[in-house]
Design an enzyme around this catalytic site. Sequence first.
Site, short mmCIF file in Angstrom:
data_model
loop_
_atom_site.label_atom_id
_atom_site.label_comp_id
_atom_site.label_asym_id
_atom_site.label_seq_id
_atom_site.Cartn_x
_atom_site.Cartn_y
_atom_site.Cartn_z
N ILE A 1 78.63 -2.93 -1.70
CA ILE A 1 77.79 -3.80 -0.72
C ILE A 1 78.15 -5.30 -1.16
CG2 ILE A 1 75.59 -4.91 -0.06
CD1 ILE A 1 74.61 -1.85 0.06
N ILE B 1 72.62 -5.06 -8.11
CA ILE B 1 72.94 -4.26 -9.34
C ILE B 1 71.87 -3.33 -9.25
CG2 ILE B 1 72.56 -4.32 -11.66
CD1 ILE B 1 73.86 -7.20 -11.62
N LYS C 1 62.41 -0.48 -7.01
CA LYS C 1 62.85 -1.38 -5.83
C LYS C 1 61.30 -2.15 -5.38
CE LYS C 1 67.27 -0.92 -4.89
NZ LYS C 1 68.09 -1.78 -5.34
N TYR D 1 64.59 9.54 -3.63
CA TYR D 1 64.73 7.95 -4.17
C TYR D 1 63.99 7.87 -5.46
CZ TYR D 1 66.52 3.50 -3.71
OH TYR D 1 67.24 2.18 -3.89
N ALA E 1 69.84 4.11 -11.94
CA ALA E 1 68.93 5.01 -12.50
C ALA E 1 69.63 6.47 -13.03
CB ALA E 1 67.96 5.65 -11.36
N THR F 1 78.46 4.08 -0.80
CA THR F 1 78.90 3.20 -1.83
C THR F 1 79.27 4.26 -3.08
OG1 THR F 1 76.52 2.80 -2.72
CG2 THR F 1 77.60 1.19 -0.98
C1 N5H Z 1 67.25 8.48 -0.82
C2 N5H Z 1 68.51 8.23 -1.35
C3 N5H Z 1 69.30 9.46 -2.02
C4 N5H Z 1 68.79 9.47 -3.17
C5 N5H Z 1 68.81 8.38 -4.30
C6 N5H Z 1 69.60 7.48 -4.79
C7 N5H Z 1 69.88 6.21 -5.49
C8 N5H Z 1 70.75 5.56 -5.75
C9 N5H Z 1 70.68 4.32 -6.47
C10 N5H Z 1 71.17 4.28 -7.72
C11 N5H Z 1 71.32 2.93 -8.32
C12 N5H Z 1 72.25 5.21 -8.05
C13 N5H Z 1 72.45 5.59 -9.51
O1 N5H Z 1 72.36 4.77 -10.44
C14 N5H Z 1 73.69 6.77 -9.75
C15 N5H Z 1 73.91 6.76 -11.18
O2 N5H Z 1 73.35 7.53 -11.95
C16 N5H Z 1 75.30 7.11 -11.30
N1 N5H Z 1 76.41 6.62 -10.64
C17 N5H Z 1 77.11 5.59 -11.52
O3 N5H Z 1 77.14 5.20 -12.64
C18 N5H Z 1 78.32 4.85 -10.59
C19 N5H Z 1 79.58 5.29 -11.19
C20 N5H Z 1 77.86 3.29 -10.73
C21 N5H Z 1 78.79 2.55 -9.83
O4 N5H Z 1 76.52 3.36 -9.97
C22 N5H Z 1 75.76 2.38 -10.74
N2 N5H Z 1 74.61 2.49 -9.97
O5 N5H Z 1 76.12 1.59 -11.45
C23 N5H Z 1 68.93 6.75 -1.24
C24 N5H Z 1 70.09 6.70 -0.54
C25 N5H Z 1 70.09 7.39 1.05
C26 N5H Z 1 70.52 5.11 -0.15
C27 N5H Z 1 71.00 4.54 -1.44
C28 N5H Z 1 72.20 5.12 -2.05
C29 N5H Z 1 70.20 3.37 -1.82
C30 N5H Z 1 70.55 2.76 -3.06
O6 N5H Z 1 69.66 2.03 -3.85
O7 N5H Z 1 71.85 2.69 -3.54
#
Ligand code: N5H
Length: 259
Positions: free
Chosen positions: A21, A95, A167, A160, A98, A198
């Site tokens: 994004i 940023i 959030k 989520y 979780a 993403t």
């Molecule tokens: C209802 C949903 C689906 C379930 C929840 C998704 C939450 C996503 C947000 C967080 C930020 C994702 C996250 O931290 C994943 C990490 O544990 C593992 N991934 C990573 O480390 C990657 C490599 C890096 C780039 O990611 C990060 N965050 O640094 C929500 C969805 C329908 C919508 C959505 C995806 C919302 C959102 O907040 O992004």
Amino acid sequence: MNLSLEGKTYVVMGVANKRSIAWGIAQSLSQAGARLIFTYGGERMEKNVRTLADSLEQEHSLVYPCDITDDAEIEKTFQQIKDEVGTIHGLAHCIAFANKEELDGDYLNTTRDGFMLAHNISSYSLTAVAKVIRELDLMREGGSIVTMTYLGGEKVVKNYNVMGVAKASLDASVRYLANDFGKENIRVNAISAGPMRTLSAKGIGGFNEVIKEMEEKAPLRRPVTQEEVGDTALFLMSDMARGITGELIHVDGGYNKVG
Ligand code: N5H
């Protein structure tokens, strides 16, 4: 008044790859004539961010590491930005983090450490950066701060979990920061984007169903695009949005309005 950002400088935090994004926002701001500065969170991201930044039409791209869990590093990064450009006119904060295992099943299973981690990275980081912007007087011509939120902070959204609670904290921070900064003509707003593919959404269980639900239930009957979110950020950064602060704008095809 128009949407031009000619002669203005913006910091974009949180580009991971071309689907981010943050990258959608960067492209919209760049097309409007903005000069952009990027920060990235981990060494793994550096190459991607540099390649993307170099693809923009600007003289030389400014890319800095910034671990937003470290106050000293935030200060160092933004001091470098100040030394380089003097004044900035906006910040895009994209940023969040979780623990993956806490984005599934019951919210009740959230650990204390997981709770703190999600809140530290996804919510406090906005306040931490805002603090440094104030301390360094970096937005002395007024400005616009935009962060990314999600519906799960307002309503219960399956899986989520702790991110929803973080959030909600981020959304409240937007209102308090808007009040603190208003007298300096700095506006603070959040964009609540619909689900997008993403990197952070990658590997998250049930994501396909969430997209399918957008296609069936959202008034626009489709998921939103990176460009649509980017253009909303451009609007919020521009003088066209000069009367808007403390606001949460949904860019979700109207999904949040449907019961
Ligand atoms: C209802 C949903 C689906 C379930 C929840 C998704 C939450 C996503 C947000 C967080 C930020 C994702 C996250 O931290 C994943 C990490 O544990 C593992 N991934 C990573 O480390 C990657 C490599 C890096 C780039 O990611 C990060 N965050 O640094 C929500 C969805 C329908 C919508 C959505 C995806 C919302 C959102 O907040 O992004």
